[in-house]
Design an enzyme around this catalytic site. Structure first.
Site, PDB file in Angstrom:
ATOM      1  N   GLU A   4      35.192 -15.238 -29.621  1.00  0.00           N
ATOM      2  CA  GLU A   4      35.619 -16.169 -30.247  1.00  0.00           C
ATOM      3  C   GLU A   4      36.643 -16.273 -31.456  1.00  0.00           C
ATOM      4  O   GLU A   4      36.775 -15.348 -32.096  1.00  0.00           O
ATOM      5  CB  GLU A   4      34.419 -16.855 -30.850  1.00  0.00           C
ATOM      6  CG  GLU A   4      34.543 -18.194 -31.576  1.00  0.00           C
ATOM      7  CD  GLU A   4      33.236 -18.854 -32.276  1.00  0.00           C
ATOM      8  OE1 GLU A   4      33.512 -19.712 -32.946  1.00  0.00           O
ATOM      9  OE2 GLU A   4      32.226 -17.987 -32.672  1.00  0.00           O
TER      10      GLU A   4
ATOM     11  N   HIS B 185      32.691   0.296 -37.355  1.00  0.00           N
ATOM     12  CA  HIS B 185      33.527  -0.126 -36.106  1.00  0.00           C
ATOM     13  C   HIS B 185      32.785  -0.577 -35.167  1.00  0.00           C
ATOM     14  O   HIS B 185      31.455  -0.553 -35.447  1.00  0.00           O
ATOM     15  CB  HIS B 185      33.898   1.384 -35.507  1.00  0.00           C
ATOM     16  CG  HIS B 185      32.862   2.259 -34.800  1.00  0.00           C
ATOM     17  ND1 HIS B 185      32.261   3.069 -35.697  1.00  0.00           N
ATOM     18  CD2 HIS B 185      32.491   2.355 -33.616  1.00  0.00           C
ATOM     19  CE1 HIS B 185      31.229   3.721 -35.032  1.00  0.00           C
ATOM     20  NE2 HIS B 185      31.447   3.254 -33.816  1.00  0.00           N
TER      21      HIS B 185
END
Length: 139
Positions: free
Chosen positions: A116, A8
């Protein structure tokens, strides 16, 4: 190998409600659970955790290139850029890049964590570097 993959990703956020809205609207995350100080999302099959921490310094984060990058299709680039603008997301000036290096959009969440969205693959990047960057060593 003992490590099987990424389990995670966890971000410290200053305002849980503001961050939940961002991760739902902008990143199209699926909200799985929400508590008083935490929220879990599934984004592109990855578990993303948000933990509200209101009393930690956050100014240093803006000085780093550290970021999480998501893959997007070339034909979705403009649509994503429009969604970011419609949601008043802070879009960062990207670095200059060769057309062979594909396209990217850099932006931040409400706490300054950088993201991004990139249209290229690792294989495309390596091929470009092999062609254009003779100083690099490849293995």
């Amino acid at each position: 190998m003992l490590i099987k993959g990424i389990n995670h990703i966890c971000f410290s956020v200053s305002n849980l409600e503001t961050s939940i809205a961002f991760y739902e609207k902008v990143l199209e995350g699926e909200l799985l659970v929400k508590g008083r100080k935490l929220a879990y999302f599934r984004i592109c099959g990855t578990w993303v955790a948000l933990n509200e921490e209101t009393d930690i310094p956050r100014k240093e984060i803006h000085q780093s290139y550290t970021h999480i990058a998501f893959s997007i299709e070339k034909e979705d680039f403009e649509r994503l850029l429009q969604r970011l603008k419609e949601n008043d997301v802070h879009i960062l000036q990207g670095r200059k890049r060769d057309v062979r290096d594909c396209k990217s959009i850099y932006f931040t969440d409400p706490d300054g964590h950088k993201f991004e969205c990139h249209t290229g693959t690792l294989e495309e990047r390596l091929q470009y570097y092999k062609e254009a960057k003779p100083h690099m060593t490849f293995y």
